[in-house]
Design a protein around this motif. Structure first.
Motif: not given
Lengths: 205, 247, 234
Positions: C48-50, C54-56, C133-136
């Motif tokens: 829900l958060f994204p 927003g998808p940035e 979430y684009a985490l490395p």
């Protein structure tokens, strides 16, 4: 020997009973009688140590049960008005787990024998969910064929049982007392149970 | 001393005693508040950095002290109640909770009022303010649990256990919040007491703290009297009290 | 003689503990939908958060540690109601109270089963959500570590709340009010660990503190839970 002294019970702000006491020795049977809401079940739960008495003490072999639970609980079998069955487990699994929790490491064979003693061996592999009230009660009571404990505390064991099962249970209780066991029981049915000495405790509102 | 303690631990004997004590504590609370406010507003010097706005600390700091202190006292009563099965202790714990929650709320409100002129924001995630907020949650949890259990004995014992769990956790929570705070901010703002505090400032704060103390005791005693009457309404001594009052 | 007695006692303790653990795992296995609900809740909350923010990628990865930890915390919390409630209504809880072994000991088996069923799946699923979430990679690894170390504390502390609110009106909401404030240290250290690794710092300190929280709750929470159960069953 189980001794209860000067017990009092308060639920909410209502005094259910006070100055209740008795002594039960080997081979003894104690009927707890009284109308609904007089605190019969509360008294039984108190004797198990599940409910703290407002006043009074309970002794097992001359030691207070609340300070000596480690020695008291292995000698106690309690079957309350709840059957303690899991709907998703089969009758066999339910009984086996209850027995193991109580410290009796029983095999499948022994468990099955207990179930057949009270006449529900054919339900052994059915989940408790599909059993009738009377059948569930019998699964719970089958515990009495697996336990070696000396003191049995049974809350309305005959409720929901048919005539045949009632007789089987009464015989089993008679055997227990003949072997020097003790039983405390509440019941509304008039069932003959053999015991060396029978006492009656009447709770009044 | 010993005998008296046990004598007064029964609601029946404590009820009239509490009734006699309330006016004294209430009077002390009023006197100390007047003295404290006089010192804080008339005598204490204006702060050269913060101006007059700083004076809110005379309410904020004692309220924050009380909020934490009352929680500990409450947990102490709760432990006594659990350990000795003493009804009065549990009632004291229950009577203290709303007062503690009010002081916590007061500390939060005064904190944010102070924050506005100082930091230009009503709310800053400062370690102390955040801890106060969590303390408020703990108080609310305690009260919610007690009020949602019908059986008074169970309510007392469950509440007592929760208070004890809370009191073990408070230092851990406080430490973790401080840790979090130092990580996420440069921590240039130090909310708290100015290092060079004038003697009169300290005096004002102490007087206010004492006033809050007296107020808490008076209010807790009043509340515990109400709880006693409610709990023991079916006993003879309460019935005698009510007929005696009418006669 | 004495050692034999101690051995028999140890055996009885182990066997009762295993009985409880096996029973709860078996029950969970027969009701697999329950595990799925917790997991699904975790996934949906974190998805829900994204949608709200927003998808940035930069924003998402900066909020990821907090969001994922809060989602795990909430998922753990909603599953708490199942920990004792069913046992309480069907009477099996009384059997546990009357077992010769200490209740606090048996309670640890129940909590472990709860964690295996509700906590562990979340730990295993978390890196997948972390990818969204684009985490490395290093941060993903630290996320798994932190959840692995921290979620046991959540189950342990939550058990106290679940036990206190047994059979109480509106217990689901009440448990949130009681338990969530106590979860704060785990949240701070857990999310802090992931954030630290994102910023190229060592997560060691956070993880140690998190482990300390779990150990402390392992020692204290079963005792408190057992006491709470006794109070609630009365």
């Amino acid at each position: 020997m189980l001794i209860a002294q000067d017990l009092a019970c308060v639920r909410g702000d209502r005094l259910l009973f006070k100055r209740v006491g008795f002594e039960l020795s080997a081979g003894g049977l104690l009927y707890v009688l009284g109308e609904n809401g007089t605190g019969k079940s509360s008294l039984l739960r108190m004797l198990c140590g599940l409910l703290m008495p407002e006043q009074g003490e309970i002794f097992w072999q001359n030691k207070k049960i609340k300070e000596n639970a480690e020695n008291y609980l292995p000698n106690l079998t309690y079957i309350g008005h709840l059957n303690g069955l899991k709907d998703d487990l089969t009758a066999l699994e339910n009984l086996q787990i209850s027995a193991r929790l109580a410290g009796n490491d029983v095999t499948d064979k022994q468990t099955l024998a207990a179930l057949s003693a009270i006449g529900i061996a054919r339900c052994a592999n059915l989940p408790a969910r599909v059993l009738s009230q009377g059948q569930k009660r019998r699964v719970a009571l089958a515990m009495l064929w697996l336990t070696q404990s000396q003191l049995w505390i049974l809350d309305e064991p005959f409720a929901a049982l048919d005539v045949a099962a009632t007789e089987v249970l009464a015989t089993r209780l008679g055997e227990h007392m003949a072997n020097g066991g003790m039983t405390i029981i509440t019941t509304h049915q008039d069932v003959a149970i053999n015991a060396r000495n029978t006492q009656t405790l009447r709770l009044n509102a | 001393m010993h005998i008296h303690w046990f004598k007064y631990s029964s609601p029946q004997t404590f009820y009239p005693l509490a009734g006699k004590m309330i006016p004294w504590f209430a009077a002390l609370a009023v006197l100390l508040t007047i003295a404290g406010l006089y010192v804080s507003f008339a005598i204490a010097p204006t702060d050269f950095q913060q101006g007059e706005a700083y004076r809110i600390i005379f309410v904020h700091v004692p309220a924050a002290w009380m909020s934490m202190f009352i929680y500990i006292v409450m947990a102490g009563w709760a432990a006594l109640g659990l350990g000795f099965n003493a009804r009065l202790s549990a009632m004291m714990a229950q009577a203290l909770a709303p007062t503690g929650a009010i002081f916590t709320l007061l500390a939060l409100v005064t904190g944010s009022l102070w924050g506005k002129p100082m930091w230009g924001a009503w709310w800053v995630w400062d370690a102390r303010l955040t801890s106060e907020l969590i303390l408020l949650f703990l108080y609310l949890g305690f009260m919610a649990l007690q009020s949602s259990i019908d059986d008074p004995r169970r309510a007392d014992r469950a509440g007592a256990l929760l208070a004890l769990v809370g009191v073990v956790n408070v230092p851990i929570i406080y430490f973790s919040v401080k840790w979090w705070n130092t990580l996420h901010q440069g921590s240039t703002i130090n909310m708290g007491v100015a290092p060079k505090m004038a003697m009169t400032m300290l005096l004002g704060m102490l007087l206010m703290a004492l006033a809050f103390w007296m107020y808490s005791i008076a209010v807790a005693l009043m509340r515990v009297r109400c709880i006693m009457l409610e709990r023991e309404r079916s006993t003879d001594w309460v019935k005698a009290l009510s007929t005696g009052g009418q006669a | 003689m004495n050692t034999r007695k101690t051995n028999a006692k140890t055996n009885a303790w182990t066997s009762a503990w295993l009985t409880v653990l096996k029973r709860d795992l078996l029950l969970a296995l027969r009701r697999r939908s329950d595990i799925a609900t917790t997991l699904f809740f975790f996934v949906i909350v974190s998805s829900l958060f994204p949608l709200g923010i927003g998808p940035e990628a930069a924003v998402l990865s900066s909020i990821a540690p907090g969001v994922l930890w809060v989602a795990a915390l909430l998922a753990g919390m909603i599953s708490l109601s199942r920990l004792f409630a069913a046992d309480f209504t069907d009477g099996t809880l009384e059997q546990m109270l009357l077992a010769p072994q200490p209740l606090a000991w048996l309670v640890t088996a129940k909590i472990l089963a709860h964690w295996l069923v509700c906590g562990l799946p979340v730990v295993l699923l978390a890196p997948l959500i972390g990818l969204q979430y684009a985490l490395p990679n290093e941060a993903l690894l630290v996320l798994v570590y932190s959840l692995l170390l921290g979620t046991p504390a959540l189950s342990l502390i939550g058990a106290i709340g679940a036990a206190l609110t047994l059979g109480v009106r509106g217990s689901g909401l009440l448990v949130a009010l009681l338990v969530l404030p106590l979860y704060i240290p785990a949240l701070i250290f857990g999310a802090g660990a992931v954030a630290a690794s994102q910023h190229g710092m060592s997560a060691q300190a956070h993880l140690s503190l998190l482990a300390a929280c779990s150990l402390l709750s392992l020692v204290l929470a079963p005792l408190a839970t057992a006491a709470a159960l006794r109070i609630s069953v009365e």
